[in-house]
Motif scaffolding. Structure first.
Motif, PDB file in Angstrom:
ATOM      1  N   LEU A  64       0.817  -1.214   0.000  1.00 13.15           N
ATOM      2  CA  LEU A  64       0.000   0.000   0.000  1.00 13.15           C
ATOM      3  C   LEU A  64       0.850   1.263   0.000  1.00 13.15           C
ATOM      4  N   ASP A  65       1.937   1.264   0.754  1.00 14.01           N
ATOM      5  CA  ASP A  65       2.836   2.422   0.759  1.00 14.01           C
ATOM      6  C   ASP A  65       3.419   2.661  -0.631  1.00 14.01           C
ATOM      7  N   ASN A  66       3.818   1.580  -1.289  1.00 16.22           N
ATOM      8  CA  ASN A  66       4.365   1.677  -2.638  1.00 16.22           C
ATOM      9  C   ASN A  66       3.307   2.203  -3.610  1.00 16.22           C
ATOM     10  N   PHE A  67       2.089   1.684  -3.509  1.00 14.77           N
ATOM     11  CA  PHE A  67       0.993   2.113  -4.375  1.00 14.77           C
ATOM     12  C   PHE A  67       0.719   3.607  -4.195  1.00 14.77           C
ATOM     13  N   LYS A  68       0.615   4.033  -2.944  1.00 17.29           N
ATOM     14  CA  LYS A  68       0.346   5.442  -2.654  1.00 17.29           C
ATOM     15  C   LYS A  68       1.457   6.347  -3.178  1.00 17.29           C
ATOM     16  N   ARG A  69       2.709   5.932  -3.000  1.00 16.76           N
ATOM     17  CA  ARG A  69       3.841   6.721  -3.471  1.00 16.76           C
ATOM     18  C   ARG A  69       3.806   6.859  -5.001  1.00 16.76           C
ATOM     19  N   ASN A  70       3.554   5.761  -5.697  1.00 11.87           N
ATOM     20  CA  ASN A  70       3.490   5.807  -7.160  1.00 11.87           C
ATOM     21  C   ASN A  70       2.314   6.636  -7.645  1.00 11.87           C
ATOM     22  N   PHE A  71       1.182   6.512  -6.974  1.00 10.19           N
ATOM     23  CA  PHE A  71       0.008   7.284  -7.362  1.00 10.19           C
ATOM     24  C   PHE A  71       0.256   8.779  -7.147  1.00 10.19           C
TER      25      PHE A  71
ATOM     26  N   GLN B 176       3.135  10.286  -7.267  1.00 12.21           N
ATOM     27  CA  GLN B 176       4.047  10.716  -8.320  1.00 12.21           C
ATOM     28  C   GLN B 176       3.293  10.976  -9.619  1.00 12.21           C
ATOM     29  N   GLN B 177       2.332  10.115  -9.930  1.00  9.60           N
ATOM     30  CA  GLN B 177       1.540  10.326 -11.135  1.00  9.60           C
ATOM     31  C   GLN B 177       0.726  11.605 -11.037  1.00  9.60           C
ATOM     32  N   LEU B 178       0.117  11.832  -9.883  1.00 12.19           N
ATOM     33  CA  LEU B 178      -0.665  13.048  -9.713  1.00 12.19           C
ATOM     34  C   LEU B 178       0.215  14.294  -9.787  1.00 12.19           C
ATOM     35  N   ASP B 179       1.396  14.224  -9.204  1.00 13.99           N
ATOM     36  CA  ASP B 179       2.294  15.368  -9.216  1.00 13.99           C
ATOM     37  C   ASP B 179       2.825  15.686 -10.610  1.00 13.99           C
ATOM     38  N   SER B 180       2.819  14.705 -11.509  1.00 13.45           N
ATOM     39  CA  SER B 180       3.357  14.940 -12.852  1.00 13.45           C
ATOM     40  C   SER B 180       2.306  15.469 -13.826  1.00 13.45           C
ATOM     41  N   ILE B 181       1.057  15.586 -13.381  1.00 11.09           N
ATOM     42  CA  ILE B 181      -0.004  16.100 -14.250  1.00 11.09           C
ATOM     43  C   ILE B 181       0.182  17.602 -14.435  1.00 11.09           C
ATOM     44  N   GLU B 182       0.126  18.020 -15.674  1.00 14.83           N
ATOM     45  CA  GLU B 182       0.231  19.450 -15.977  1.00 14.83           C
ATOM     46  C   GLU B 182      -1.075  19.915 -16.604  1.00 14.83           C
ATOM     47  N   TRP B 183      -1.577  21.029 -16.129  1.00 14.89           N
ATOM     48  CA  TRP B 183      -2.793  21.605 -16.688  1.00 14.89           C
ATOM     49  C   TRP B 183      -2.445  22.281 -18.001  1.00 14.89           C
ATOM     50  N   THR B 184      -3.250  22.027 -19.018  1.00 15.75           N
ATOM     51  CA  THR B 184      -2.958  22.613 -20.326  1.00 15.75           C
ATOM     52  C   THR B 184      -4.062  23.523 -20.828  1.00 15.75           C
ATOM     53  N   ASP B 185      -5.185  23.564 -20.165  1.00 20.26           N
ATOM     54  CA  ASP B 185      -6.279  24.427 -20.608  1.00 20.26           C
ATOM     55  C   ASP B 185      -5.924  25.885 -20.343  1.00 20.26           C
ATOM     56  N   GLU B 186      -6.202  26.712 -21.327  1.00 19.87           N
ATOM     57  CA  GLU B 186      -6.006  28.151 -21.161  1.00 19.87           C
ATOM     58  C   GLU B 186      -7.255  28.712 -20.485  1.00 19.87           C
ATOM     59  N   PRO B 187      -7.084  29.703 -19.642  1.00 19.23           N
ATOM     60  CA  PRO B 187      -8.268  30.314 -19.035  1.00 19.23           C
ATOM     61  C   PRO B 187      -9.119  30.996 -20.111  1.00 19.23           C
ATOM     62  N   LYS B 188     -10.433  30.985 -19.922  1.00 17.59           N
ATOM     63  CA  LYS B 188     -11.331  31.621 -20.896  1.00 17.59           C
ATOM     64  C   LYS B 188     -11.150  33.122 -20.855  1.00 17.59           C
ATOM     65  N   LYS B 189     -11.134  33.714 -22.042  1.00 15.03           N
ATOM     66  CA  LYS B 189     -11.025  35.169 -22.136  1.00 15.03           C
ATOM     67  C   LYS B 189     -12.403  35.739 -22.364  1.00 15.03           C
ATOM     68  N   GLU B 190     -12.727  36.757 -21.602  1.00 11.04           N
ATOM     69  CA  GLU B 190     -14.033  37.403 -21.763  1.00 11.04           C
ATOM     70  C   GLU B 190     -13.953  38.369 -22.934  1.00 11.04           C
ATOM     71  N   GLU B 191     -15.010  38.345 -23.734  1.00 10.07           N
ATOM     72  CA  GLU B 191     -15.028  39.214 -24.918  1.00 10.07           C
ATOM     73  C   GLU B 191     -15.753  40.477 -24.660  1.00 10.07           C
TER      74      GLU B 191
END
Length: 62
Positions: A38-45, A47-62
């Motif tokens: 379980l410790d190994n699973f949590k550590r790997n999970f 790491q996966q969460l920490d490597s996620i990068e957000w790529t959506d640009e914020p919406k621009k109001e017109e």
């Protein structure tokens, strides 16, 4: 101990517990192995969460 060996040993102890039962030392070993897994699973999970990068640009109001 690598993850496959860890899982194999946990499964081996589980099968033995269902058939003839475990010795007190094997119960302690099974508990420790489950915690390690379980410790190994949590550590790997994490790491996966920490490597996620957000790529959506914020919406621009017109």
């Amino acid at each position: 101990m690598d993850i496959n060996a860890l899982i194999n040993r946990i499964n081996e102890l589980s099968r033995k517990d269902k058939t003839i039962g475990l010795t007190p030392d094997e119960v302690i070993e099974r508990t420790r192995l489950r915690k390690d897994y379980l410790d190994n699973f949590k550590r790997n999970f994490r790491q996966q969460l920490d490597s996620i990068e957000w790529t959506d640009e914020p919406k621009k109001e017109e």
